[in-house]
Design an enzyme around this catalytic site. Structure first.
Site, short mmCIF file in Angstrom:
data_model
loop_
_atom_site.label_atom_id
_atom_site.label_comp_id
_atom_site.label_asym_id
_atom_site.label_seq_id
_atom_site.Cartn_x
_atom_site.Cartn_y
_atom_site.Cartn_z
N ASP A 37 0.92 -1.22 -0.09
CA ASP A 37 -0.02 -0.16 0.00
C ASP A 37 0.69 1.34 -0.02
O ASP A 37 0.64 2.19 -0.74
CB ASP A 37 -0.92 -0.14 0.90
N SER A 124 -6.89 -3.26 15.11
CA SER A 124 -7.84 -2.55 16.07
C SER A 124 -7.47 -1.30 16.25
O SER A 124 -8.37 -0.39 16.50
CB SER A 124 -7.33 -3.09 17.28
N SER A 125 -6.30 -0.68 15.91
CA SER A 125 -6.19 0.90 16.13
C SER A 125 -7.01 1.58 14.68
O SER A 125 -7.53 2.54 15.03
CB SER A 125 -4.62 1.25 16.03
N ASP A 169 -5.45 -0.29 6.34
CA ASP A 169 -6.24 -0.77 7.07
C ASP A 169 -7.35 0.16 7.50
O ASP A 169 -8.58 -0.23 7.68
CB ASP A 169 -5.48 -0.80 8.51
C1 GLA Z 1 0.06 -2.29 8.54
C2 GLA Z 1 -0.09 -1.32 7.72
C3 GLA Z 1 -0.71 -0.94 6.33
C4 GLA Z 1 0.20 -1.97 5.53
C5 GLA Z 1 0.26 -3.42 6.30
C6 GLA Z 1 1.17 -4.31 5.29
O1 GLA Z 1 -1.06 -3.07 8.51
O2 GLA Z 1 -1.10 -0.42 8.72
O3 GLA Z 1 -1.00 0.35 6.01
O4 GLA Z 1 1.23 -1.50 5.30
O5 GLA Z 1 0.88 -3.28 7.49
O6 GLA Z 1 0.71 -4.74 4.29
#
Ligand code: GLA
Length: 382
Positions: A37, A124-125, A169
């Site tokens: 991402d 969760s955050s 996320d």
């Molecule tokens: C965490 C980060 C996401 C992404 C993943 C790995 O969850 O919050 O933005 O980079 O790691 O894919």
């Protein structure tokens, strides 16, 4: 009882009145597209039926008083700059500030927070950010798009918490659609739904482990990706090919990191095609390949998630398995044929034990999950 009902009744018990409304947001698993991402690439996550609920009611002053069933009380003044709170209150404070900067009318409020998101690495955050963001926005008498809300949540992580995360996320927690995984183009922020076939189930393999230093390792991975993109003269690794990565003069470790990202983008698009075609065997194979790449090239799988993946793959009906999220510890996922899912969970429960170099701090747990709706507002009945 649903998490939101627990939050509403706790709020009413604490303050003697039904909350005005509640924001609700789910955690997530990522089916494939890991550490892509922040490279402007593709991810393919889904929201899961575990989430966070934030029940709120306005206060006459400029204070925010939050109570979490798990983490206790946080209290701050909206006009205190910069953030003076610590712990989970920083997320609440951060969302309030970002929304105010975005033009939402933010006044003081009481909040009651309840979450049933297990373990770590299930976002969760992000769920706390999206649920509190929905609640604060609705209290301010307005609405916000999922993409905008997700951007503000990411800004809280980047600028206030200090972790250089991408947008996956927050965006899947905000925009998830029932029954579907969502392909996100992390450059254009375009979303495309792909309905999961009923012939398979996603099983969360929560190893009950947590690891410190995840944030600094995460930042190191991101920096390595940016170095290779800069050496190639491209905006992000999204724009690079495997041949370019193989040829460019960079540190050999950086080259492996970049190789993971570029190959993972290809696998992610192939996985969406596989889901569209109902080809669950190919989907499972791509998930396995993703895990190998994260294990050998990106080196983020962590001993416990890796052990869970290896065990899962030996069991009846498992079509593929991989770590999910940032890695290092926490949860993995498995793609399991529906008729085998129940026995799969039983056998994992019987046989899984985290390796000695990364023991569980909470009991491992295995959950069959399905894609649920993203963040929304609930009006409690009086
Ligand atoms: C965490 C980060 C996401 C992404 C993943 C790995 O969850 O919050 O933005 O980079 O790691 O894919």
């Amino acid at each position: 009882m649903a998490t939101v009902d627990v939050a509403v009744s706790m709020h009413a018990d604490r303050l003697g009145a039904t909350p005005t409304l509640a924001g609700v947001a789910p955690g997530r698993v990522n089916l494939i597209g890991e550490h892509t991402d922040y490279n402007d690439g593709f991810v393919f996550p889904m929201a899961i039926p575990f989430g966070t609920a934030v029940a709120v009611s306005p206060r006459p002053d400029r204070r925010v008083v939050g109570h979490s069933a798990r983490f206790g009380t946080t209290e701050f003044d909206l006009d205190n700059e910069p953030a003076t709170t610590d712990g989970w209150g920083r997320y609440l404070h951060g969302m309030a500030r970002m929304l105010a900067d975005h033009g939402v009318e933010v006044g003081g409020f009481d909040a009651t927070v309840v979450s049933d998101i297990p373990g770590s690495s299930l976002s969760s955050s992000a769920a706390l950010e999206m649920a509190s963001g929905m609640a604060i926005t609705a209290l301010g008498g307005t609405t916000i798009s999922p993409v905008q809300l997700a951007r503000l949540g990411q800004q809280v992580e980047n600028e206030i918490i200090g972790v250089p995360v991408g947008i996956m996320d927050q965006l899947i927690s905000a925009a998830g659609v029932r029954g579907s995984a969502t392909l996100i183009d992390c450059r254009s922020l375009e979303l495309r739904q792909a309905a999961l076939p009923d012939s398979v189930r996603i099983v969360v393999l929560d190893t009950g482990t947590r690891r410190g230093l995840v944030d600094s390792e995460y930042a190191l991975r991101r920096a390595a990706c940016e170095r290779v993109a800069a050496a190639l003269g491209v905006e992000a690794l999204r724009d690079a090919s495997l041949a370019q990565v193989a040829e460019i003069a960079v540190d050999p470790i950086d080259r492996r990191r970049a190789r993971h990202v570029v190959s993972e983008n290809e696998r992610t698009l192939a996985a969406v095609d596989a889901v569209d075609a109902g080809d669950v065997v190919s989907l499972g194979g791509l998930m396995d390949e993703s895990h190998e790449s994260l294990h050998l090239d990106f080196e983020v799988t962590g001993p416990a998630p890796h052990a869970a993946v290896e065990l899962a793959r030996t069991l009846e009906g498992c079509l593929g398995a991989r770590m999910t999220g940032a890695g290092f510890a926490g949860a993995a996922i498995a793609l399991v044929e529906t008729p085998a899912a129940e026995a799969f969970v039983e056998t994992m429960t019987e046989r899984f034990e985290a390796p000695v170099d990364q023991p569980s701090t909470e009991p491992p747990a295995f959950h069959v999950v399905w894609p649920v709706q993203g963040a929304h507002v609930v009006q409690p009945s009086a």
